[in-house]
Design a protein around this motif. Structure first.
Motif, PDB file in Angstrom:
ATOM      1  N   PHE A 252       0.861  -1.202   0.026  1.00 42.27           N
ATOM      2  CA  PHE A 252       0.057  -0.018   0.015  1.00 42.27           C
ATOM      3  C   PHE A 252       0.886   1.061   0.067  1.00 42.27           C
TER       4      PHE A 252
ATOM      5  N   TYR B  92      -0.698   5.088  -0.385  1.00 41.93           N
ATOM      6  CA  TYR B  92      -1.694   5.941  -0.984  1.00 41.93           C
ATOM      7  C   TYR B  92      -1.659   6.467  -2.292  1.00 41.93           C
ATOM      8  N   PRO B  93      -2.312   6.505  -3.129  1.00 37.33           N
ATOM      9  CA  PRO B  93      -3.784   5.836  -3.266  1.00 37.33           C
ATOM     10  C   PRO B  93      -3.660   4.087  -3.793  1.00 37.33           C
ATOM     11  N   VAL B  94      -2.393   3.950  -4.057  1.00 38.10           N
ATOM     12  CA  VAL B  94      -2.213   2.749  -4.912  1.00 38.10           C
ATOM     13  C   VAL B  94      -2.035   1.300  -3.964  1.00 38.10           C
ATOM     14  N   SER B  95      -2.935   0.465  -4.065  1.00 34.71           N
ATOM     15  CA  SER B  95      -2.499  -0.705  -3.377  1.00 34.71           C
ATOM     16  C   SER B  95      -2.730  -2.139  -4.299  1.00 34.71           C
TER      17      SER B  95
END
Lengths: 146, 501
Positions: A49, A51-54
């Motif tokens: 994670f 933010y905002p990628v996970s």
């Protein structure tokens, strides 16, 4: 060869892939028992994670798998399905594969009886669709030909 | 006014079966309202009940079904007169402002749909089997000629531009800004697949969504956000929004936090600033002004697109609709007071407007009595909940319906009424990129398509039972409706007979 396709645009960071992986590789294959009664196996996928990628990362089963190159006794091998898997009977826990893996998806099995052996995604040989793919609530993981 | 300390009891209680909880912490991350947290020292997941909004995201995502959300029992001494007002009074006293709320009117006003029964054919007028006989759901929206002249070469009468709908159900105006990008994408894909339309709302149109050309109705609201030539060209029809059922007489307000980079581009406004749509259009203060706007838009699009005017259902709606029809509109959209909203002052949402059923009946009746019903199509909107509401609306005089809330529920919305906070845990009414990922357009569009397909099937079945094989024959066919539990005046206004007559 089918592999797990990761779509980070759809990952909701729920960790249910990890939960499903733990349950699938547990002795009882029962979610409550796997988490509360047994020595819990390690999840072979992990959700990253930033933010905002996970996204959930698990073994990519590379064509030129560096882990296989690094393995000194051939424990890391390609099975009859064509996937890269580790043989726990011959693995000596030298962790060269962990050092070689460019994705960081090989882990040390923390269970007492196999302490320190390498463990990684085996794409659930007992199942048609890997457990993580089936558990993903938002189809961020799909099992398909790449 | 300074925020004062809050002494409002929680509305919900989160019950967690500690035996079943495996501490996977899925709920902790999924709760965008911060109502759950993990305590490392205790190795337990706990809840702040006061923060729970009852969206049920945690309960839905929990792999062991350990979570149940319960409504908190009233903690006050029972008082029929005051109980429902205590929290409202306290909130006003604490925050010093009128509460802003989302979604439609939730007061227990009568739902006339549920007091109307449909007819079925028996011996003398046989029913139709929709599995064997073709059933026509195709509808055309737009001005129809009073009479048609045909010559040997074909049609002599010049037809006004029409919207062609494969199913008489469209997706209501919900703007990009109020809804996340993925939801708009899903609405567009579903509309394209089903041969119907989705409405851009007042938020303009993202360039990525120009690909849905042919299935978009573009809206021109008082704020004029994102209105330019390309935008008008992409739309199959143009809708002028005068009023909205959930907030008649009130403008729109998109808080600055929701105005991200892409929204500021789409809306053509600075990033981070509040998007305020004024209550009136500042160039429309009379029917004559509205006529000028309608024809300005028709001129801008070379008279190739029908122009719709959307009004909220209010007391003199029939007279207003008559004026709009005479001002040159091709379609009138009537939005009842159960219609949804992203944010509206609570007092407005709960107390202003009319039920859609009443407004629809009086508008259709008035236009018929004035002989101008063929000049406009009527679209009913605001609180359409199921396929039978659609059938009853069409029998009451609508040409088609808009669905908004029903479509959002199909996608995943649980009506927790927190759209205005921008923290939608289901990723629908939020611009937080991490939350909006929760709507996967692939899944959401399939759900919407399923919904419309099932409704279309149900409508066909019902029409078959009524012995009608075309939706056009059902329109304004009030003889197929009977009222139960309604008084004489209500029956008269609805223009239907009581059951048994």
């Amino acid at each position: 060869m089918k592999v797990v396709k990761i779509k980070e645009d759809n990952c909701v960071y729920c960790h249910l892939c990890e939960v499903a992986c733990i349950v699938e590789h547990s002795q009882s294959k029962d979610i409550i028992k796997a988490f509360k009664r047994e020595e819990r196996p390690i999840a072979r996928c992990s959700v990253e994670f930033n933010y905002p990628v996970s996204l959930s990362v698990m073994c990519r089963h590379c064509d030129d798998a560096p882990c296989m190159e690094a393995c000194q006794n051939g424990s890391m091998h390609r099975d009859e399905r064509g996937y890269v898997v580790v043989n726990p009977d011959t693995c000596v826990g030298c962790w060269m594969c962990i050092m070689a893996c460019p994705y960081g998806v090989i882990k040390r099995d923390t269970r007492r009886e196999v302490w320190g052996l390498s463990t990684k995604c085996d794409l659930c040989p007992d199942r048609e669709i890997p457990a993580c793919v089936e558990a993903c609530p938002n189809e961020a993981l799909t099992f398909e030909e790449l | 006014m300074k925020n004062l300390k809050e002494y409002v009891p929680p509305s919900f209680i989160v019950e967690r079966d500690d035996y079943r909880c495996i501490r996977c912490k899925a709920c902790v991350e999924q709760c965008s309202f911060g109502a759950t947290f993990y305590d490392e020292d205790e190795d337990r997941v706990w809840n702040w009940n006061a923060k729970c909004v009852g969206c049920n995201r945690c309960a839905a995502i929990c792999p062991t079904e350990a979570i149940t959300i319960k409504r908190s029992a009233p903690t006050y001494r029972y008082n029929h007169n005051w109980n429902t007002h205590i929290d409202g009074l306290k909130k006003r006293a604490i925050f010093g402002g009128t509460p802003v709320v989302s979604m439609g009117n939730d007061k227990p006003y009568p739902i006339y749909w549920d007091h109307m029964l449909l007819n079925a054919s028996q011996v003398t007028n046989p029913s139709i089997d929709p599995l064997r006989e073709p059933m026509e759901l195709k509808t055309f929206l737009g001005r129809k000629p009073a009479k048609i002249e045909v010559s040997d070469d074909g049609l002599k009468t010049r037809l006004a531009p029409q919207l062609e709908l494969e199913v008489p159900i469209m997706f209501a105006a919900m703007s990009y800004g109020a809804l996340s990008y993925n939801v708009i994408e899903a609405l567009g894909r579903a509309a394209k697949y089903m041969g119907t339309y989705y409405n851009s709302g007042e938020g303009g149109l993202n360039k990525d969504h120009y690909k849905f050309k042919g299935n978009i109705i573009v809206q021109v609201a008082s704020g004029r956000f994102g209105v330019h030539k390309d935008y008008l060209d992409v739309g199959s029809a143009i809708e002028i929004k005068i009023g909205q059922g959930a907030k008649p007489g009130i403008g729109g307000h998109l808080p600055g936090e929701k105005v991200s980079e892409t929204i500021s581009e789409t809306r053509m406004m600075p990033k981070g600033s509040d998007a305020l749509s004024p209550a009136p259009h500042h160039d429309v203060y009379s029917i004559e002004d509205l006529r000028q706007l309608i024809f300005a838009l028709k001129e801008a699009t070379e008279y190739k697109k029908p122009v719709a005017v959307k009004i909220a259902a209010v007391h003199n709606v029939a007279a207003i609709a008559s004026g709009i029809a005479r001002a040159g509109a091709d379609i009138i959209v009537i939005d009842g007071f159960k219609g949804g909203t992203g944010a509206s002052p609570q007092v407005i949402r709960d107390n202003i407007g009319l039920p859609l059923e009443i407004a629809l009946a009086v508008v259709d009746e008035r236009l018929r009595s004035e002989g101008i019903r063929q000049d406009v199509s009527i679209v009913a909107s605001g609180g359409i909940r199921n396929s039978m509401d659609v059938v009853k609306a069409i029998a009451l005089g609508a040409d088609a319906v808009y669905i908004g809330t029903a479509a959002l529920i199909a996608i995943g919305c649980t009506m927790c009424q927190q759209c205005h906070t921008g923290k939608c845990a289901w990723g629908i009414s939020t611009q937080d990129p991490h939350l909006s990922k929760r709507v996967n357009p692939d899944i959401a569009s399939k759900r919407l398509i399923n919904l419309l397909e099932v409704w279309a099937l149900e409508i066909k079945e019902t029409m078959g039972a009524m012995g009608i094989n075309s939706i056009e024959s059902l329109r304004g066919n009030r003889l197929n409706l009977r009222g139960v539990g309604l008084n004489e005046k209500e029956l008269e206004i609805l223009g239907i007979l009581p059951a048994g007559e």
